[in-house]
Motif scaffolding. Sequence first.
Motif, mmCIF file in Angstrom:
data_model
loop_
_atom_site.group_PDB
_atom_site.id
_atom_site.type_symbol
_atom_site.label_atom_id
_atom_site.label_comp_id
_atom_site.label_asym_id
_atom_site.label_seq_id
_atom_site.Cartn_x
_atom_site.Cartn_y
_atom_site.Cartn_z
ATOM 1 N N PRO A 60 29.950 32.752 39.237
ATOM 2 C CA PRO A 60 29.643 31.321 39.418
ATOM 3 C C PRO A 60 30.140 30.484 38.247
ATOM 4 N N CYS A 61 31.369 29.994 38.339
ATOM 5 C CA CYS A 61 31.988 29.230 37.254
ATOM 6 C C CYS A 61 31.376 27.834 37.163
ATOM 7 N N SER A 62 31.672 27.147 36.082
ATOM 8 C CA SER A 62 31.118 25.810 35.869
ATOM 9 C C SER A 62 31.615 24.815 36.905
ATOM 10 N N PRO A 69 39.965 31.678 31.960
ATOM 11 C CA PRO A 69 39.849 32.506 30.745
ATOM 12 C C PRO A 69 39.222 33.863 31.035
ATOM 13 N N GLY A 70 38.356 33.947 32.065
ATOM 14 C CA GLY A 70 37.780 35.239 32.425
ATOM 15 C C GLY A 70 38.841 36.221 32.865
ATOM 16 N N ILE A 71 39.759 35.749 33.708
ATOM 17 C CA ILE A 71 40.854 36.610 34.179
ATOM 18 C C ILE A 71 41.786 36.956 33.020
ATOM 19 N N MET A 72 42.067 35.980 32.160
ATOM 20 C CA MET A 72 42.949 36.249 31.030
ATOM 21 C C MET A 72 42.325 37.239 30.051
ATOM 22 N N SER A 73 40.988 37.263 29.956
ATOM 23 C CA SER A 73 40.339 38.183 29.028
ATOM 24 C C SER A 73 40.425 39.629 29.494
ATOM 25 N N PHE A 122 32.190 43.441 32.295
ATOM 26 C CA PHE A 122 31.087 42.490 32.222
ATOM 27 C C PHE A 122 31.433 41.349 31.267
ATOM 28 N N VAL A 123 32.080 41.671 30.152
ATOM 29 C CA VAL A 123 32.479 40.632 29.195
ATOM 30 C C VAL A 123 33.437 39.646 29.859
ATOM 31 N N SER A 124 34.414 40.171 30.619
ATOM 32 C CA SER A 124 35.369 39.301 31.316
ATOM 33 C C SER A 124 34.668 38.458 32.376
ATOM 34 N N MET A 125 33.752 39.085 33.108
ATOM 35 C CA MET A 125 33.040 38.343 34.142
ATOM 36 C C MET A 125 32.117 37.296 33.535
ATOM 37 N N LEU A 126 31.525 37.616 32.400
ATOM 38 C CA LEU A 126 30.683 36.646 31.717
ATOM 39 C C LEU A 126 31.513 35.451 31.260
ATOM 40 N N ARG A 136 44.324 49.391 36.463
ATOM 41 C CA ARG A 136 43.544 49.319 37.697
ATOM 42 C C ARG A 136 42.222 48.589 37.467
ATOM 43 N N ASP A 137 41.599 48.856 36.325
ATOM 44 C CA ASP A 137 40.372 48.137 35.995
ATOM 45 C C ASP A 137 40.652 46.647 35.806
ATOM 46 N N ARG A 138 41.792 46.329 35.237
ATOM 47 C CA ARG A 138 42.173 44.925 35.057
ATOM 48 C C ARG A 138 42.287 44.226 36.400
ATOM 49 N N ILE A 139 42.981 44.855 37.362
ATOM 50 C CA ILE A 139 43.163 44.244 38.680
ATOM 51 C C ILE A 139 41.822 44.090 39.387
ATOM 52 N N ALA A 140 40.991 45.140 39.330
ATOM 53 C CA ALA A 140 39.683 45.083 39.985
ATOM 54 C C ALA A 140 38.832 43.954 39.405
ATOM 55 N N THR A 141 38.812 43.836 38.086
ATOM 56 C CA THR A 141 38.030 42.780 37.436
ATOM 57 C C THR A 141 38.633 41.410 37.723
ATOM 58 N N MET A 142 39.949 41.338 37.745
ATOM 59 C CA MET A 142 40.657 40.089 38.021
ATOM 60 C C MET A 142 40.309 39.551 39.408
ATOM 61 N N LEU A 143 40.237 40.471 40.387
ATOM 62 C CA LEU A 143 39.936 40.054 41.755
ATOM 63 C C LEU A 143 38.456 39.729 41.932
ATOM 64 N N ALA A 144 37.610 40.353 41.126
ATOM 65 C CA ALA A 144 36.175 40.100 41.228
ATOM 66 C C ALA A 144 35.748 38.857 40.460
ATOM 67 N N ALA A 145 36.488 38.498 39.411
ATOM 68 C CA ALA A 145 36.093 37.388 38.532
ATOM 69 C C ALA A 145 35.898 36.060 39.267
ATOM 70 N N PRO A 146 36.738 35.692 40.271
ATOM 71 C CA PRO A 146 36.527 34.407 40.952
ATOM 72 C C PRO A 146 35.203 34.313 41.696
#
Length: 640
Positions: free
Chosen positions: A375-377, A350-354, A338-342, A362-372
């Motif tokens: 709703p970014c600025s 920066p969300g993906i890098m976080s 949630f912190v990365s997605m926020l 595996r959690d990193r990859i899952a979050t990385m693929l979900a982060a895009p």
Amino acid sequence: MSHSHDGGRSTTTATGAVLALVGAPNAGKSSVFNRLTGLRVRTANYPGVTVTHSTGVVSDSHRSIQLVDLPGTYGLTPVSPDEHVVLDHLEGRLPGTRAPDALLVVVDATTLRRSLSLVAQALATDRPCAVVLTMTDELDVRGGRLDAHSLSQALGIPVYPVVGHRGRGVPALREGLLDWPSWQAPVLLPPADDRAQLDGWILSVLDRVAYRPAGPPTGSRSLDSVLLHPVWGLVTFAVVMAAFFQAIFTLAAPLQGYVESFFGWLGGIAAADIGNPLLADLVSTGLIGGIGGVLVFLPQIILLFTLLSLLEGVGYLARAAVLMDRVMAISGLDGRAFVSMLSSIACAVPGIMSTRTMPSSRDRIATMLAAPLMPCSARLPVYLLLTGMLVPTTARWGPFGMQGLALFALYLAGGISAMIAASVLRATVLRRGGLPFYLELPPFRMPTLRTLAQTVWSPVRMFLRKVGTIILVANLVLWALLTFPSRTAETAQMSPAEASSYTLDHSFAASIGHAVEPVFEPLGFDWRINIGLVSAMAAREVFVSTLGQVAAAQDPENPKDVLRTMTFTDGAHVGERVFTAPTIVALLVYFVFAMQCISTLAVMRRESNSWRWPAFSFVSLTLLAWAAAWVARAVALAVT
């Protein structure tokens, strides 16, 4: 560079030395670093890895040292990629960097017992160390007690109490930092390698300094009983977010009008004063109009980051992360995700890098693929433009304006979609058990204006840099595609509006738009919208400036109202309006899901060390965006 010896350890004189700032997340490390270095800060990635570190200079009239702000860590026994980098930096294993000459350990006075473990591990590196004691004001307010001088005697090293966000104690810390070769060392190093002995050492230190732990933060127990409640906490979160997006529309609208008027005035001057018609059009439409079409949303973007920074500074976002840990569990992830997605609300990069702070690959990859999907600025200008066309400014639902609620719904759709995507990934190709989630809840406090300004300026500067590079180049290329091949002979006898429309219809850009028309025709998009979708591959914001240039090319005299009245120029729908409600809905839904950011794909490639996941993300999200837009259009047609 000269050397001296203290307690058998080789040290280096202050000038030219490198000191590292080590501390747990949320211990006040960044505030201390910013106060010590001022504006002399350089942020970069470590060579070969995408973990960020900041480097600054601390100096007086005759001494100077380099201070490195390392990623936050709870200990020097690494679990996450971030913590591995900290240990590698301290041991001098990272290429292009050198091991620090001394360590400055940041310790939160309200969590001293846990923090002493990190102090012991730092002392075990057998190099000069000092402690920066933060949150001392919070400790006092909450009824705790700690004497910095007694702690210094117990540890055998210097201890500097500071209140970082207020600047209290910073001058003494700066003087002590520049005089680091004189730091005393403990007679006996703590037993950092033996847990039982280490616990005994910690208890003896606490007993010697007569440490009294802090009580619950003032007023936080009653607030947290609501904010962290499984039901009322979610209700509060929904209300806060609804008010958040309502404010983005209502508060920034007047400023947006001023920015729009300024660029309209500037473009008019350029068009009138530049003698060459082609150059005048390039400057007024391609340069000023294109950049202005994106910068007109700068007030909303500044307000977005200001509100986010305010929520983070007062301590609410950390509580939202703990609250959402329960919700994230549905997707197989936790509060770290949630912190990365926020973070991705500012920008997916920066969300993906976080995600590097997450222990599970595996959690990193899952979050990385979900982060895009968050709703970014970059989506905000598109949402604001299309929502403004779809929803009247006078439409309201109770105390809320419908435009703000529509924007909230789009952001909510992105967040829910990200969770669903992560859930599907964790249930299929990325199955694995979870790891415990730990997050220190900061006390409720109002951030200073200086801290708020620094926090807001960083992402705004990133946005302005993007406008001045990627978006500027994209707009100039787009202008050329919309202008050429020039057909002077055919347009010589036409009015300016007819000549512009004819040039647009026969431009290179029109050829591109028509080429992809079969793909997007089922969604109700015409070739001019298609040009925007293709150009948005560089950056989503370019879609807005593209429509602005298309409107100006179609009717240079009155481009503002062109989009609302634009009609199909060919095909089965010739003469019908392009931007109908179903088409706008389809466009909004398409932008919720589509992967349209080269920078995001590039950082995903670096983080995953493979093109497999970026390719998977681009293809899957593009197909999802098309399908979701088709369904949304069908539903909108059925109800209108």
